[in-house]
Design a protein around this motif. Structure first.
Motif, short mmCIF file in Angstrom:
data_model
loop_
_atom_site.label_atom_id
_atom_site.label_comp_id
_atom_site.label_asym_id
_atom_site.label_seq_id
_atom_site.Cartn_x
_atom_site.Cartn_y
_atom_site.Cartn_z
N TYR A 121 0.61 -1.16 0.09
CA TYR A 121 0.49 0.23 0.20
C TYR A 121 -0.09 1.29 -0.31
N GLN A 122 2.19 1.13 0.31
CA GLN A 122 3.01 2.08 0.76
C GLN A 122 4.41 2.01 -0.48
N TYR A 123 4.55 3.40 -0.96
CA TYR A 123 5.93 3.01 -2.16
C TYR A 123 6.79 3.77 -2.00
N THR A 124 7.44 4.36 -2.18
CA THR A 124 9.38 4.66 -1.63
C THR A 124 10.06 5.24 -2.94
N ASP A 125 10.41 5.97 -3.20
CA ASP A 125 11.51 6.41 -4.20
C ASP A 125 13.06 5.50 -3.10
N HIS A 126 12.82 6.00 -2.23
CA HIS A 126 13.93 5.93 -1.43
C HIS A 126 14.28 5.04 0.38
N PRO A 127 13.91 3.93 -0.31
CA PRO A 127 13.70 2.68 1.04
C PRO A 127 14.92 2.95 1.79
N SER A 128 15.06 2.50 3.29
CA SER A 128 16.26 2.44 4.06
C SER A 128 16.73 1.84 4.45
N ILE A 129 18.20 2.02 4.37
CA ILE A 129 19.47 1.01 4.03
C ILE A 129 19.34 0.64 5.60
N GLN A 130 18.62 0.98 6.40
CA GLN A 130 18.40 0.48 8.19
C GLN A 130 17.67 -0.34 8.63
N TRP A 136 13.36 -4.05 19.34
CA TRP A 136 14.38 -3.97 20.24
C TRP A 136 15.15 -3.79 19.05
N THR A 137 15.08 -2.58 18.52
CA THR A 137 15.93 -1.78 17.85
C THR A 137 17.21 -0.95 19.14
N PHE A 138 16.45 -0.19 19.78
CA PHE A 138 17.00 1.02 21.14
C PHE A 138 17.53 0.29 22.19
#
Length: 187
Positions: A121-130, A136-138
């Protein structure tokens, strides 16, 4: 990136008919078992029909089972789902237990998802590289090697006193002060 997905049907991943929100609805609508009555390659499907088909039909009253004997043909299972998908499986020389497992797999699926190009449903031209965020991320990486229960991480000394605990202490103090007043004095 390959262009193999150009000719595939595209769709979104979603729970069909809001499945699982109120109650579970089995997505399998009907199963057609096509087999030969005499051919050796159909032995496993004939054994399934003789031994397990009636029990399967009793356990799954929403699934219609059709038997279609065909002379000198390889055995086939065709599963039809509520969303209109049809899954065709060749069962030539499969054993009774293998056919039982395949039918159970077809019963629990929602259709032929493997041939669908999944869209978002969402689209981005610049996906996150992280990468995606997770709970548990932080977190402190020290938690990965700790053996629980741990006195440092699991102690309740850092927590403030709860209202229940404060009321209990106030009641005990009040009882002590009342008992001190009631003691007779020696004159």
């Amino acid at each position: 990136m390959s262009n193999n997905n150009i000719f595939m049907k595209s769709g979104f991943v979603r729970a069909p008919l809001q499945n699982g929100v109120g109650r579970y609805v089995c997505q399998l609508q009907r199963i057609v078992l096509k087999f030969c009555k005499t051919h050796g390659g159909s032995r496993g499907i004939r054994e399934f029909i003789e031994q397990d088909m009636v029990e399967f039909a009793k356990e799954n009253p929403g699934v219609v089972m059709y038997l279609k004997p065909r002379r000198h043909r390889s055995p086939v299972i065709v599963a039809e789902y509520l969303n209109g998908d049809r899954v065709w499986m060749n069962m030539h020389n499969k054993t009774h237990s293998e056919i039982t497992k395949w039918i159970e797999l077809l019963r629990t699926q929602q259709g032929d998802v493997s041939s669908t190009r999944l869209r978002k449903y969402q689209y981005t031209d610049h996906p996150s590289i992280q990468g995606p965020w997770t709970p548990w991320t932080f977190k402190n990486p020290e938690l990965n090697t700790v053996k629980f229960p741990d006195a440092k991480l699991g102690s309740n000394d850092r927590l403030p006193m709860s209202a229940t605990e404060q009321l209990r202490l106030m009641f005990e103090r009040q009882k002590l002060s009342e008992s001190d007043r009631e003691l007779p004095t020696a004159e």
